[in-house]
Design a protein around this motif. Structure first.
Motif, PDB file in Angstrom:
ATOM      1  N   ALA A 191       0.816  -1.222   0.000  1.00 19.59           N
ATOM      2  CA  ALA A 191       0.000   0.000   0.000  1.00 19.59           C
ATOM      3  C   ALA A 191       0.846   1.268   0.000  1.00 19.59           C
ATOM      4  O   ALA A 191       0.495   2.262   0.636  1.00 19.59           O
ATOM      5  N   ARG A 226       1.150   3.918  -2.002  1.00 17.54           N
ATOM      6  CA  ARG A 226       0.397   4.442  -3.138  1.00 17.54           C
ATOM      7  C   ARG A 226       1.204   5.387  -4.019  1.00 17.54           C
ATOM      8  O   ARG A 226       1.061   5.375  -5.240  1.00 17.54           O
ATOM      9  N   HIS A 240      -4.748  -0.697   3.908  1.00 17.44           N
ATOM     10  CA  HIS A 240      -5.367  -1.354   2.760  1.00 17.44           C
ATOM     11  C   HIS A 240      -6.871  -1.501   2.976  1.00 17.44           C
ATOM     12  O   HIS A 240      -7.351  -1.510   4.107  1.00 17.44           O
ATOM     13  N   HIS A 241      -7.595  -1.639   1.868  1.00 20.64           N
ATOM     14  CA  HIS A 241      -9.011  -1.996   1.899  1.00 20.64           C
ATOM     15  C   HIS A 241      -9.091  -3.521   1.979  1.00 20.64           C
ATOM     16  O   HIS A 241      -8.474  -4.226   1.186  1.00 20.64           O
ATOM     17  N   GLN A 297     -10.162  -5.495  -1.265  1.00 18.92           N
ATOM     18  CA  GLN A 297      -9.146  -5.401  -2.312  1.00 18.92           C
ATOM     19  C   GLN A 297      -7.913  -6.225  -1.951  1.00 18.92           C
ATOM     20  O   GLN A 297      -7.335  -6.907  -2.803  1.00 18.92           O
ATOM     21  N   PHE A 298      -7.512  -6.185  -0.695  1.00 18.09           N
ATOM     22  CA  PHE A 298      -6.367  -6.994  -0.279  1.00 18.09           C
ATOM     23  C   PHE A 298      -6.713  -8.476  -0.359  1.00 18.09           C
ATOM     24  O   PHE A 298      -5.860  -9.301  -0.691  1.00 18.09           O
ATOM     25  N   TYR A 308      -6.462   1.938  -6.082  1.00 19.49           N
ATOM     26  CA  TYR A 308      -6.283   0.501  -5.889  1.00 19.49           C
ATOM     27  C   TYR A 308      -7.422  -0.314  -6.469  1.00 19.49           C
ATOM     28  O   TYR A 308      -7.225  -1.463  -6.850  1.00 19.49           O
TER      29      TYR A 308
END
Length: 427
Positions: free
Chosen positions: A25, A27, A160-161, A164-165, A405
């Motif tokens: 992450a 970004r 992180h989400h 999504q992870f 992401y």
């Protein structure tokens, strides 16, 4: 030849750095890495073919993504909100850059894909272990509740989400499962088995209903195909799958943080389609909130007669916020970071595309999804199919093009697995 080797090594290093920063992450560097990959990919194609542009750039997927990105630029000609429009263009520039990275040259192939995926799996394991370690410290020494090991709380220090992870972890698991079917292991058979179990456990802790469902189906599928074959490793896959399915059954049918997330979606969902206003304390589960978005989008499109071109990317969220206020949904506490439902998008890329860019945007998003399915059909790859189906399913529960992401998960993973199944002549 030295120049070719330098470009090859740089491009490999940039892909590896991108994978590290995506999982960790980071970004800012993820965006930089995309730019580095893009520039180096053009150089790679120039040195190997003599041309800057590859014919593969005419692929429908690239054209669909480019067309969708163009729809973000057009409203600049007539919108009153230039700042938000530019922000949408910046975020969605990945729609243009990520596909071009893959299609502008023939760099990613089976050999490089396997090498990068091995590193990717270890990166996942290291980051998951780190998150579990931080959660254990919070639980053991700071008296945090057991929920600190689950869902968003598990990744709170990583930023992180959780869903999504989970998709990133699922991609690593599918790679390990497929490698097992051809008796190819990371380090050795025992380590490979441990890595699979660890990633399955991580997926359950991350508690994504969608990804857990795909995991169970994948385990059942790989159990089926392995039992049909006559080789020694079939027992490894069968044991992992059966343990995973048995454990999941126990988890889902007993009281715990994971089963709570599944049971939550079954509560009285249609009430949101009938009520004109709500009590500010009303709790919307995931299904209720998404059903409500269908109603709001329809009302907004009717009120603004925006069926063809939408209400513009910059205009969609303010209009949704108005709907939240009109129906008395919780709007947070002024002067604090709590904004309630204000700022929540439709959580559905199909709806979001329609709301922002009308039927034209919806058609282009369909072209993008259809192109992914077409690639999976053409390749007949057991690695690619679950990734494509998962990201498309995810687009029904999340506005994947609204975050950096989300775009990476939707665009990068399928293309990485698609080109990872190809063999090119040595260049």
């Amino acid at each position: 030849m030295p120049k070719n080797n330098l470009i090859n090594n740089l491009l490999y290093l940039f892909y590896l750095g991108f994978l590290v920063t995506v999982v960790a992450a980071f970004r800012a560097y993820s965006s930089i890495a995309i730019g580095l990959i893009l520039i180096t990919s053009f150089l790679y194609n120039k040195t190997n073919t003599g041309s800057w542009f590859n014919k593969a750039l005419r692929n429908p997927f690239v054209l669909g993504c480019s067309g969708f990105f163009l729809l973000q630029i057009i409203p600049l000609a007539y919108t009153d909100n230039i700042s938000d429009s530019l922000n949408h263009i910046q975020v969605k520039s990945a729609l243009l850059f990520i596909p071009v990275c893959f299609f502008c040259c023939q760099f990613i192939n089976k050999t490089r894909f396997h090498s990068l995926m091995k590193a990717y799996v270890f990166i996942l394991v290291i980051l998951l272990t780190w998150c579990l370690g931080i959660s254990f410290i919070k639980y053991q020494f700071h008296h945090a509740p057991v929920y600190v090991f689950f869902y968003h709380q598990l990744l709170s220090n990583l930023g992180h989400h959780a869903i999504q992870f989970s998709i990133l972890v699922f991609a690593g698991l599918i790679f390990l499962l497929q490698e097992t079917t051809v008796e190819r292991y990371i380090v050795n058979k025992g380590a490979h088995f441990i890595l699979m179990v660890f990633l399955i456990g991580g997926l359950f802790l991350l508690s994504s209903k969608l990804v857990i469902s795909f995991t169970l189906v994948s385990l059942a599928y790989y159990t089926f195909i392995s039992l049909k074959r006559n080789f020694n490793t079939r027992y490894t896959i069968a044991i992992v799958a059966l343990v995973g399915i048995t454990t999941s059954s126990l988890i889902l049918f007993t009281k715990n943080p994971i089963s709570y997330r599944f049971n939550d979606i079954m509560r009285n969902n249609m009430i949101v389609m009938e009520q004109s206003t709500f009590d500010k304390g009303f709790y919307f589960n995931g299904v209720q909130f998404r059903l409500l978005q269908w109603r709001f989008v329809k009302e907004i499109m009717q009120e603004h007669n925006a069926w063809i071109m939408g209400v513009t990317p910059a205009g969609a969220q303010p209009l949704l916020n108005q709907k939240y206020l009109q129906t008395n949904m919780y709007a947070g506490r002024p002067g604090t970071p709590d904004h309630g439902y204000q700022g929540y998008n439709t959580h559905n890329q199909w709806l979001e595309s329609f709301l922002q860019t009308g039927f034209i945007g919806l058609l282009l998003f369909f072209v993008i999804c259809f192109s992914l399915v077409t690639m999976a059909v053409r390749e007949k790859s057991r690695l690619l199919w679950p990734i494509v189906l998962l990201v498309i399913a995810y687009s029904f529960s999340e506005s994947v093009f609204e975050t950096q992401y989300g775009l990476i998960v939707f665009l990068f993973l399928p293309l990485f697995f698609y080109f990872g199944g190809k063999s090119y002549e040595k260049q």
